[in-house]
Write a protein that holds these residues in place. Sequence first.
Motif, mmCIF file in Angstrom:
data_model
loop_
_atom_site.group_PDB
_atom_site.id
_atom_site.type_symbol
_atom_site.label_atom_id
_atom_site.label_comp_id
_atom_site.label_asym_id
_atom_site.label_seq_id
_atom_site.Cartn_x
_atom_site.Cartn_y
_atom_site.Cartn_z
ATOM 1 N N TYR A 128 -15.411 -35.327 53.836
ATOM 2 C CA TYR A 128 -14.742 -35.241 52.525
ATOM 3 C C TYR A 128 -13.286 -35.704 52.660
ATOM 4 C CZ TYR A 128 -12.508 -32.835 48.531
ATOM 5 O OH TYR A 128 -11.758 -32.527 47.428
ATOM 6 N N SER A 129 -12.620 -35.300 53.747
ATOM 7 C CA SER A 129 -11.231 -35.701 53.994
ATOM 8 C C SER A 129 -11.136 -37.195 54.293
ATOM 9 C CB SER A 129 -10.643 -34.917 55.168
ATOM 10 O OG SER A 129 -10.680 -33.531 54.910
ATOM 11 N N GLY A 137 -13.099 -39.667 53.445
ATOM 12 C CA GLY A 137 -13.298 -40.508 52.262
ATOM 13 C C GLY A 137 -12.022 -40.622 51.443
ATOM 14 N N ARG A 138 -11.321 -39.487 51.298
ATOM 15 C CA ARG A 138 -10.057 -39.503 50.552
ATOM 16 C C ARG A 138 -9.004 -40.316 51.296
ATOM 17 N NH1 ARG A 138 -8.975 -33.277 49.591
ATOM 18 N NH2 ARG A 138 -10.244 -33.105 51.484
ATOM 19 N N CYS A 139 -9.027 -40.221 52.634
ATOM 20 C CA CYS A 139 -8.096 -41.023 53.432
ATOM 21 C C CYS A 139 -8.296 -42.510 53.153
ATOM 22 C CB CYS A 139 -8.324 -40.773 54.938
ATOM 23 S SG CYS A 139 -7.631 -39.240 55.555
ATOM 24 N N GLU A 140 -9.560 -42.910 53.090
ATOM 25 C CA GLU A 140 -9.840 -44.330 52.847
ATOM 26 C C GLU A 140 -9.228 -44.768 51.519
ATOM 27 O OE1 GLU A 140 -13.811 -46.880 53.484
ATOM 28 O OE2 GLU A 140 -13.832 -45.767 51.596
ATOM 29 N N ARG A 141 -9.393 -43.940 50.502
ATOM 30 C CA ARG A 141 -8.889 -44.327 49.167
ATOM 31 C C ARG A 141 -7.368 -44.248 49.107
ATOM 32 N NH1 ARG A 141 -13.650 -41.910 48.445
ATOM 33 N NH2 ARG A 141 -12.882 -39.787 48.105
ATOM 34 N N LEU A 170 -20.074 -36.649 49.735
ATOM 35 C CA LEU A 170 -18.842 -36.103 50.318
ATOM 36 C C LEU A 170 -17.776 -37.194 50.446
ATOM 37 C CD1 LEU A 170 -20.484 -33.919 53.086
ATOM 38 C CD2 LEU A 170 -18.982 -33.034 51.297
ATOM 39 N N TRP A 171 -18.179 -38.356 50.910
ATOM 40 C CA TRP A 171 -17.230 -39.447 51.162
ATOM 41 C C TRP A 171 -16.582 -39.904 49.860
ATOM 42 C CZ3 TRP A 171 -15.660 -41.472 55.834
ATOM 43 C CH2 TRP A 171 -14.883 -42.633 55.769
ATOM 44 N N ASN A 172 -17.369 -39.962 48.802
ATOM 45 C CA ASN A 172 -16.879 -40.534 47.546
ATOM 46 C C ASN A 172 -16.220 -39.509 46.622
ATOM 47 O OD1 ASN A 172 -17.766 -43.186 48.156
ATOM 48 N ND2 ASN A 172 -19.860 -42.608 47.606
ATOM 49 N N ALA A 173 -16.193 -38.251 47.035
ATOM 50 C CA ALA A 173 -15.666 -37.201 46.161
ATOM 51 C C ALA A 173 -14.153 -37.066 46.287
ATOM 52 C CB ALA A 173 -16.324 -35.873 46.512
ATOM 53 N N ASP A 174 -13.523 -36.597 45.198
ATOM 54 C CA ASP A 174 -12.065 -36.401 45.213
ATOM 55 C C ASP A 174 -11.640 -34.979 44.896
ATOM 56 O OD1 ASP A 174 -11.722 -39.712 44.216
ATOM 57 O OD2 ASP A 174 -10.572 -38.825 45.875
ATOM 58 N N LEU A 195 -13.550 -31.656 45.331
ATOM 59 C CA LEU A 195 -14.581 -30.658 45.633
ATOM 60 C C LEU A 195 -13.942 -29.295 45.857
ATOM 61 C CD1 LEU A 195 -16.881 -32.563 48.173
ATOM 62 C CD2 LEU A 195 -17.219 -32.260 45.718
ATOM 63 N N THR A 196 -14.755 -28.286 45.705
ATOM 64 C CA THR A 196 -14.334 -26.950 46.088
ATOM 65 C C THR A 196 -15.043 -26.600 47.390
ATOM 66 O OG1 THR A 196 -16.183 -25.867 44.979
ATOM 67 C CG2 THR A 196 -14.215 -26.296 43.639
ATOM 68 N N TRP A 197 -14.638 -25.469 47.971
ATOM 69 C CA TRP A 197 -15.331 -25.065 49.192
ATOM 70 C C TRP A 197 -16.807 -24.801 48.896
ATOM 71 C CZ3 TRP A 197 -15.784 -25.638 53.988
ATOM 72 C CH2 TRP A 197 -16.694 -24.834 54.709
ATOM 73 N N SER A 198 -17.085 -24.224 47.784
ATOM 74 C CA SER A 198 -18.487 -23.929 47.419
ATOM 75 C C SER A 198 -19.319 -25.204 47.362
ATOM 76 C CB SER A 198 -18.555 -23.225 46.061
ATOM 77 O OG SER A 198 -17.863 -22.012 46.124
ATOM 78 N N ASP A 199 -18.713 -26.259 46.832
ATOM 79 C CA ASP A 199 -19.450 -27.537 46.782
ATOM 80 C C ASP A 199 -19.843 -27.994 48.178
ATOM 81 O OD1 ASP A 199 -17.158 -28.756 44.231
ATOM 82 O OD2 ASP A 199 -19.113 -27.763 44.013
ATOM 83 N N ILE A 200 -18.884 -27.890 49.074
ATOM 84 C CA ILE A 200 -19.149 -28.336 50.454
ATOM 85 C C ILE A 200 -20.231 -27.463 51.081
ATOM 86 C CG2 ILE A 200 -18.154 -28.554 52.766
ATOM 87 C CD1 ILE A 200 -15.528 -29.381 51.473
ATOM 88 N N ASP A 201 -20.126 -26.168 50.855
ATOM 89 C CA ASP A 201 -21.087 -25.232 51.421
ATOM 90 C C ASP A 201 -22.494 -25.492 50.891
ATOM 91 O OD1 ASP A 201 -21.272 -21.625 51.808
ATOM 92 O OD2 ASP A 201 -21.396 -23.249 53.279
ATOM 93 N N LEU A 202 -22.561 -25.814 49.590
ATOM 94 C CA LEU A 202 -23.869 -26.101 48.982
ATOM 95 C C LEU A 202 -24.501 -27.344 49.604
ATOM 96 C CD1 LEU A 202 -23.318 -25.355 45.194
ATOM 97 C CD2 LEU A 202 -25.108 -24.395 46.668
ATOM 98 N N ILE A 203 -23.674 -28.338 49.849
ATOM 99 C CA ILE A 203 -24.185 -29.573 50.468
ATOM 100 C C ILE A 203 -24.728 -29.263 51.862
ATOM 101 C CG2 ILE A 203 -23.470 -31.792 51.438
ATOM 102 C CD1 ILE A 203 -21.638 -32.126 48.969
#
Lengths: 223, 287, 192
Positions: free
Chosen positions: C123-124, C126-130, C161-165, C167-175
Amino acid sequence: MADPKKPRPAFAPWDRRELPGSFTVEETARRVGHYKWVEMRLFEALGGWVATVPELDVKMRLGTHCYKHAWHAELWHKRLPELREMNPDRLTAPANDDVVAFMDALTAPERTDQTIEKLVGVYRVLIPHKIAAYTYHLNNTSTITDAPTIRSLKLILSDEFEDWRDGEMLIQSLLEMESEVRRAADRQAALEAILLRAGGIAGPGSIGFPVASAPPTSEEVLT
Amino acid sequence: MRRHLPADALARDDRFVRWTLEDRISDPRAAARRAVSSSGGPDGSGGSGPTAKNRVGFNPSRPGAPDQARALMHGIFVGELQALEGAGRTCFDFDTGSGTDEVPLELKLDMARQCWDEARHCEISVKLGEWMGTEIGEFAENIFLFEAACNPDPVLRLVGVNRALEGLAIDVFNTMKEFGDSAGDPFLSFCEDWMLADEVTHVKMGSDWLRRLTEKDPARRDRALEFQRVVDRLFSTGGFRGEEKDSPIKLARKFREMAGFSTEEIDVVAEEARQARAEMTDKVAGP
Amino acid sequence: MAKIVVSPERFSLVFFDAERIAELTGQVADKIGLPDDLELRIEVDERMPLGRTKISSLDPVTLSVEGGAFEDAKRPRHLSDRSVQDVLGRMLLRVKDRLDPNFENAPADENLSLQQLVAWTVYSEGRCERLGLPTQKQRWLYHFRNRHGFSDVADAAFDRLWNADALTWSDIDLICAETQRARDELANPGVR
């Protein structure tokens, strides 16, 4: 059901092979010995060059081709005793001094900036001449008495055509400037001249035509 | 073309940067590195998870393991390049014959076959590197494999390359294969297994030729085996390879036996590895 | 720009420049959008050529980095601007996330599972790339596959995850839970 005892011709109607061939056992052994010598020098050079070329794709391809020509040498090595040459080393020889001079010139480049020279020598001069000599041999030897040589020639020619294509494509991809095109052409011409004097990889008669031992001078041409 | 090319003349494109054995030995951090088991490349992990304490060898369950695998894969790639170059040079560097400084035709044919195999391994390594997200030349290249193994004496070259270097390859590929299996990577263990099969063949070639070339010269055979021990020791520097649980590369006994190493010979390699590890431990502990 | 302190001020075992590290840290912090009044400490252990990193504290923000993490892999002991930006990019994004109320449920770093850690890292990254920071997508895809499985489910999770800007912790946990289910199904087909 057909009668199994009914006589059939020994050669099926579609089998047009004939006995006559241009080469005796001894002549075949002579040529095979020359082929083996050339294949050996070639695979040794390709193996030696691997460490000297910086281009990664060329480096890996030379490693693959090294094996193919080594295998050709092995096929010829095994053929010689079958042609009554119990000491294969005796006939494993260059056709003449000009063939030696040619292989020495072919294998001379070793600098890392001479990949063009290395490849042109092999893929625009030697391999086309091998294809020519092998094709001549294939088409002129007896299709019945010399079947084992024919089999080896066919297998080897398949490799040679593939390697020729590989090498030619690598050369084309390396030529980016007119000066490099001229370099390639000059290299090719220089080596062709030596091989012309040699008469081909098996000496005069490699592809059937007797060849003069030296090319005419410009004076001879004008008079 | 000259014979016996020095290692620093190995041709490379601009992506490759060389790191010498001297650089490695003179790194003042070397002692600190050996104090902690290798954990691989940068992982941004912050030292997290239940396996944070499990810092042993090449352990797939450690956060940095995928990066460690990537670095090792790149090391395999440059090792294969050097093995390809070594086999190729052996085709060229010696006259064909039965003299002491010559090699039989059949040996050259085997080396040419090895050239093909190593070229294929380079191709496989490049593809696996792409799969793992590694760029060609991402890591420095150490040429001590070529340096250590390519001796001007044909018999020493044979044991250096085909028994020591290829023996190391067996150990490394087996380790990577196991890593691939544990990670469920569909390509890594498949490819490593194919390369492993080839390396077993190469070691066997070396064992068979050593026996044939030194059949009537036991002193030469002893010298060759001593040289092999020296090279094996170099390849085990710092406990990189061994039979201990935390050795990054495990000695692959089963595959070495298949390749023609006797139990006694494998025991010698294992002992050399233990001694190399002990030396480094003493160095770290200090006086 | 955040206040940045790099220690040591002078390096003796490696050829690192503390000022350069501070400069790069400032650039990365600005790109990420960290508050100007944030104090950032970068502690480099130059003895270690390994690459382990850790968020040692959030107040002040302290990043502990083994020297190898900033090192040029092709020129040992030399600083790599790219490595500094790469490592700090993902670490500082994680800091930013931790300072965000949407991540207050996130376990402490030492309690993150490998799957959670790498998911958060992706997740981090992907944001770095953008943000124009250096990253290696295929490398992180490999990391992700190693922990979440070599499967279409895992690859799809990676892309999300890569394309998201945001997310919450819950989103990550759900994935993570989703890929775990896929792994469980693969291991025990037909069992629910």
